[in-house]
Design a protein around this motif. Structure first.
Motif, short mmCIF file in Angstrom:
data_model
loop_
_atom_site.label_atom_id
_atom_site.label_comp_id
_atom_site.label_asym_id
_atom_site.label_seq_id
_atom_site.Cartn_x
_atom_site.Cartn_y
_atom_site.Cartn_z
N GLY A 248 0.71 -1.39 0.28
CA GLY A 248 -0.18 -0.06 -0.15
C GLY A 248 0.51 1.09 0.36
O GLY A 248 0.42 2.37 -0.36
N LEU A 249 2.48 1.41 0.52
CA LEU A 249 2.77 2.21 0.79
C LEU A 249 3.45 2.79 -0.17
O LEU A 249 4.04 3.69 -1.23
CB LEU A 249 3.82 2.62 1.80
CG LEU A 249 3.06 3.05 3.42
CD1 LEU A 249 4.11 2.34 4.41
CD2 LEU A 249 2.99 3.75 3.27
N VAL A 250 3.95 1.41 -1.35
CA VAL A 250 5.11 1.53 -2.42
C VAL A 250 3.14 2.07 -3.60
O VAL A 250 4.19 3.36 -4.24
CB VAL A 250 5.40 -0.12 -2.87
CG1 VAL A 250 5.76 -0.04 -4.68
CG2 VAL A 250 5.88 -0.58 -1.70
N ASN A 251 2.21 1.67 -3.86
CA ASN A 251 1.35 2.12 -4.07
C ASN A 251 1.21 3.74 -4.36
O ASN A 251 1.34 4.57 -5.01
CB ASN A 251 0.26 1.39 -4.25
CG ASN A 251 0.73 -0.19 -5.13
OD1 ASN A 251 1.61 -0.33 -5.58
ND2 ASN A 251 -0.46 -1.06 -4.51
N ARG A 252 1.20 3.52 -3.12
CA ARG A 252 1.09 6.02 -2.76
C ARG A 252 2.02 6.11 -2.56
O ARG A 252 2.02 7.64 -3.17
CB ARG A 252 0.89 5.17 -0.88
CG ARG A 252 0.44 7.39 -0.56
CD ARG A 252 -0.31 7.22 1.16
NE ARG A 252 -0.11 8.13 1.54
CZ ARG A 252 -0.91 8.65 2.66
NH1 ARG A 252 -1.37 8.11 3.24
NH2 ARG A 252 -1.48 9.85 2.73
N ARG A 253 3.19 5.90 -2.93
CA ARG A 253 4.07 6.61 -3.13
C ARG A 253 4.53 6.93 -4.42
O ARG A 253 4.87 8.17 -4.94
CB ARG A 253 5.13 6.17 -2.62
CG ARG A 253 5.69 5.68 -1.34
CD ARG A 253 6.07 7.12 -0.67
NE ARG A 253 4.93 8.14 -0.08
CZ ARG A 253 4.55 7.45 1.37
NH1 ARG A 253 5.05 6.24 2.07
NH2 ARG A 253 3.39 8.77 1.64
N ALA A 254 3.86 5.87 -5.16
CA ALA A 254 3.74 5.85 -6.55
C ALA A 254 2.56 7.27 -6.97
O ALA A 254 3.13 8.10 -7.79
CB ALA A 254 3.76 4.70 -7.51
N ASP A 255 1.66 6.89 -6.46
CA ASP A 255 0.66 8.08 -6.86
C ASP A 255 1.25 9.47 -6.57
O ASP A 255 0.71 10.16 -7.13
CB ASP A 255 -0.10 7.73 -6.31
CG ASP A 255 -1.58 6.66 -7.06
OD1 ASP A 255 -0.71 7.14 -7.70
OD2 ASP A 255 -2.81 6.82 -6.21
N GLU A 256 1.84 9.33 -5.55
CA GLU A 256 2.23 10.83 -5.05
C GLU A 256 3.54 11.52 -5.93
O GLU A 256 2.83 12.10 -6.22
CB GLU A 256 2.94 10.81 -3.31
CG GLU A 256 1.84 10.13 -2.59
CD GLU A 256 2.82 10.59 -1.65
OE1 GLU A 256 1.60 10.14 0.37
OE2 GLU A 256 4.27 9.67 -1.09
N VAL A 257 4.32 10.87 -6.27
CA VAL A 257 4.86 10.72 -7.54
C VAL A 257 4.44 11.50 -8.32
O VAL A 257 5.06 12.65 -9.49
CB VAL A 257 6.49 9.98 -8.29
CG1 VAL A 257 6.63 9.72 -8.97
CG2 VAL A 257 7.19 9.65 -6.48
N ARG A 258 3.84 10.78 -9.15
CA ARG A 258 2.85 10.69 -10.30
C ARG A 258 2.58 12.07 -10.17
O ARG A 258 2.39 12.88 -11.38
CB ARG A 258 1.72 10.05 -10.27
CG ARG A 258 2.38 8.72 -11.19
CD ARG A 258 0.68 8.02 -11.89
NE ARG A 258 0.28 7.09 -10.80
CZ ARG A 258 0.96 5.88 -10.45
NH1 ARG A 258 1.44 5.43 -10.73
NH2 ARG A 258 -0.19 5.30 -9.35
N LEU A 259 1.07 12.80 -8.83
CA LEU A 259 1.22 13.78 -8.80
C LEU A 259 2.43 15.23 -8.42
O LEU A 259 1.92 16.56 -8.85
CB LEU A 259 0.39 14.39 -7.38
CG LEU A 259 -0.33 14.87 -7.26
CD1 LEU A 259 -1.54 15.61 -8.12
CD2 LEU A 259 -1.07 15.23 -5.33
N PHE A 260 3.07 14.49 -8.53
CA PHE A 260 4.59 16.00 -7.57
C PHE A 260 4.35 16.13 -9.77
O PHE A 260 5.20 17.20 -9.69
CB PHE A 260 5.49 14.85 -7.40
CG PHE A 260 6.82 16.27 -6.94
CD1 PHE A 260 6.38 16.21 -5.37
CD2 PHE A 260 7.39 16.48 -7.79
CE1 PHE A 260 7.21 17.48 -5.04
CE2 PHE A 260 8.53 18.05 -7.32
CZ PHE A 260 8.35 18.31 -6.75
#
Length: 273
Positions: A248-260
């Motif tokens: 879940g954290l791996v996926n969340r970080r990927a979402d945050e990078v995409r938004l960034f």
């Protein structure tokens, strides 16, 4: 906040303002908080008789008739009522009045809130919880990742069970605590648009202010490294909780990078537009 492995770490403020020192704590156990008020999270505690240094003072919710809050050299705020200064008035300069008493970042001109994309991201990964319940590592949370400060989340002003609407209001109440500490840690030279700001706010909301402060991510941004490169390389490192890598954290970080990395012309740091 879901998947957070530690409580908020102690903040150590960098300041060049003169210190008002030698004041004793008069309460048995006094909380020092991330902001001037009881709605802010507890950063550390002081014991009765312990000496504290005051870097500046500001106003906040009144405690026994005294609405002054003292910012200590540890970078957190304690109600002046619990500090033996000898007066209910000011013994140090007001926070933000000049010198080094302002945050090392932009001194308050930051965006206290995050954009809708950021709110959607946080809500998605925190998940909706109607009544206080343990998160995956056992921390009591409610709404969209609100970490309970009192038994049964008694500090929450909304009625349980929460609706998604009141949970969103609670999230909006919580966000400024994390954007405030994020702004404290970033230099004015760090330019971020609203999507970059929102992505980092989601990250701080998840990992806590103390962990963010000591992070390589913040250090690299302050050193002038390219923000998109820093986010892509540093955010994915924050994937562990309870000593384990969580998907879940791996996926969340990927979402945050995409938004960034999502382009935007709207600036959020250092001056909110």
């Amino acid at each position: 906040m879901k998947f957070t492995s530690f409580a908020v770490c102690a903040l150590i403020a960098a300041t060049t303002a003169p210190l008002a020192s030698g004041y004793q704590i008069k309460g048995d156990v006094v909380n020092c908080r991330s902001g001037p008020g009881t709605s802010y999270g507890v950063v550390k505690t002081y014991k009765k008789g312990q000496n504290v240094s005051i870097t500046c003072q500001t106003t906040g919710p009144s405690v026994n008739g005294n609405n002054i809050w003292d910012k200590t050299s540890d970078g957190c705020y304690v109600a002046d009522h619990y500090v033996l200064t000898g007066t209910n008035g000011y013994v140090a300069e007001k926070c933000g009045s000049g010198g080094g008493s302002t945050p090392p970042g932009n001194g308050g001109g930051y965006c206290k809130k995050v954009n809708q994309a950021g709110l959607n991201l946080i809500s998605k990964w925190e998940g909706f919880v109607a009544v206080p319940s343990p998160d995956p590592i056992g921390l009591p949370t409610v709404g969209y990742g609100h970490l309970c400060q009192k038994k049964n989340c008694a500090e929450v002003k909304y009625k349980f069970p929460l609706t998604k609407a009141t949970a969103q209001l609670l999230l909006n109440d919580d966000i400024p605590k994390y954007t405030s500490c994020l702004a404290d840690y970033l230099n004015n030279s760090v330019k971020l648009n609203d999507n970059q700001w929102a992505a980092l706010a989601s990250w701080v909301f998840n990992v806590g202010c103390g962990n963010a402060k000591s992070s390589t991510l913040v250090k690299r941004l302050n050193n002038g490294d390219a923000p998109n490169t820093v986010a892509a390389q540093e955010l994915p490192k924050w994937r562990m909780a309870g000593g384990k890598v969580l998907q879940g954290l791996v996926n969340r970080r990927a979402d945050e990078v995409r938004l960034f990395k999502t382009a935007s012309s709207k600036q959020a740091h250092p001056n909110c537009q």
